[in-house]
Design a protein around this motif. Sequence first.
Motif, PDB file in Angstrom:
ATOM      1  N   ASP A  33       1.629  11.430   1.266  1.00  0.00           N
ATOM      2  CA  ASP A  33       0.361  12.134   1.188  1.00  0.00           C
ATOM      3  C   ASP A  33       0.391  13.040  -0.041  1.00  0.00           C
ATOM      4  O   ASP A  33       1.451  13.537  -0.435  1.00  0.00           O
ATOM      5  N   GLY A  35      -1.897  16.309  -2.092  1.00  0.00           N
ATOM      6  CA  GLY A  35      -2.948  17.301  -1.900  1.00  0.00           C
ATOM      7  C   GLY A  35      -3.412  17.929  -3.186  1.00  0.00           C
ATOM      8  O   GLY A  35      -2.650  18.065  -4.146  1.00  0.00           O
ATOM      9  N   TRP A  36      -4.697  18.321  -3.206  1.00  0.00           N
ATOM     10  CA  TRP A  36      -5.252  19.140  -4.274  1.00  0.00           C
ATOM     11  C   TRP A  36      -5.525  20.533  -3.705  1.00  0.00           C
ATOM     12  O   TRP A  36      -6.088  20.665  -2.612  1.00  0.00           O
ATOM     13  N   TYR A  37      -5.127  21.555  -4.446  1.00  0.00           N
ATOM     14  CA  TYR A  37      -5.338  22.945  -4.087  1.00  0.00           C
ATOM     15  C   TYR A  37      -6.011  23.648  -5.263  1.00  0.00           C
ATOM     16  O   TYR A  37      -6.020  23.136  -6.380  1.00  0.00           O
ATOM     17  N   LEU A  47      -6.300  25.037   0.115  1.00  0.00           N
ATOM     18  CA  LEU A  47      -6.382  23.587   0.149  1.00  0.00           C
ATOM     19  C   LEU A  47      -7.800  23.136  -0.182  1.00  0.00           C
ATOM     20  O   LEU A  47      -8.766  23.675   0.366  1.00  0.00           O
ATOM     21  N   THR A  50      -6.882  16.528   0.811  1.00  0.00           N
ATOM     22  CA  THR A  50      -5.649  15.758   0.875  1.00  0.00           C
ATOM     23  C   THR A  50      -5.979  14.290   1.107  1.00  0.00           C
ATOM     24  O   THR A  50      -7.046  13.962   1.659  1.00  0.00           O
ATOM     25  N   THR A  52      -3.946  10.740   2.568  1.00  0.00           N
ATOM     26  CA  THR A  52      -2.729  10.211   3.158  1.00  0.00           C
ATOM     27  C   THR A  52      -2.293   8.941   2.433  1.00  0.00           C
ATOM     28  O   THR A  52      -3.030   8.381   1.609  1.00  0.00           O
ATOM     29  N   THR A  57      -8.591  10.881   4.357  1.00  0.00           N
ATOM     30  CA  THR A  57      -8.889  12.078   3.574  1.00  0.00           C
ATOM     31  C   THR A  57      -9.284  13.247   4.456  1.00  0.00           C
ATOM     32  O   THR A  57      -9.856  13.066   5.541  1.00  0.00           O
ATOM     33  N   CYS A  95      -2.029  20.203  -8.042  1.00  0.00           N
ATOM     34  CA  CYS A  95      -1.696  19.046  -7.228  1.00  0.00           C
ATOM     35  C   CYS A  95      -0.343  19.310  -6.565  1.00  0.00           C
ATOM     36  O   CYS A  95       0.588  19.829  -7.205  1.00  0.00           O
ATOM     37  N   LYS A  96      -0.247  18.972  -5.286  1.00  0.00           N
ATOM     38  CA  LYS A  96       1.001  19.146  -4.534  1.00  0.00           C
ATOM     39  C   LYS A  96       1.510  17.768  -4.100  1.00  0.00           C
ATOM     40  O   LYS A  96       0.799  17.020  -3.424  1.00  0.00           O
ATOM     41  N   GLU A  99       2.551  16.037  -0.038  1.00  0.00           N
ATOM     42  CA  GLU A  99       1.793  17.057   0.684  1.00  0.00           C
ATOM     43  C   GLU A  99       2.524  17.519   1.934  1.00  0.00           C
ATOM     44  O   GLU A  99       2.476  18.701   2.267  1.00  0.00           O
ATOM     45  N   ARG A 100       3.194  16.622   2.635  1.00  0.00           N
ATOM     46  CA  ARG A 100       3.756  16.984   3.941  1.00  0.00           C
ATOM     47  C   ARG A 100       5.244  16.703   4.044  1.00  0.00           C
ATOM     48  O   ARG A 100       5.753  16.488   5.140  1.00  0.00           O
TER      49      ARG A 100
END
Length: 116
Positions: A33, A35-37, A47, A50, A52, A57, A95-96, A99-100
């Motif tokens: 996954d 993510g955009w923050y 956040l 995100t 997956t 989404t 961008c992360k 994500e999880r």
Amino acid sequence: QVQVVESGGGLVRPGGSLRLSCAVRGRGISIYDVGWYRQAPGKQRELVATITSGGGTIYADSVKGRFTISRENIENTVYLQMNSLKPEDTAVYYCKFPERSVPFYWGQGTQVTVSS
């Protein structure tokens, strides 16, 4: 060594559009996954969206219906299409990846400024 590189930010008028890119180097993204923050001046990082590994989404309420997150695994890139931009969308976008999972990595960010 994993590197995350954001690009595509800029200055845009209210109502305009931008497409941000998050390119990941050093690891394939297909099973993760992403993510955009964003972080506005004086505020905490929040956040935005995100996606997956399967393409599911999630969006912050503030951007639902205006932003679209997507991924292109062959390019190892995740995109954030931002439409109907508002001044309150002004922030540095990060961008992360992943994500999880840990460890995770942040890029350097890309500045988005919405102003007339």
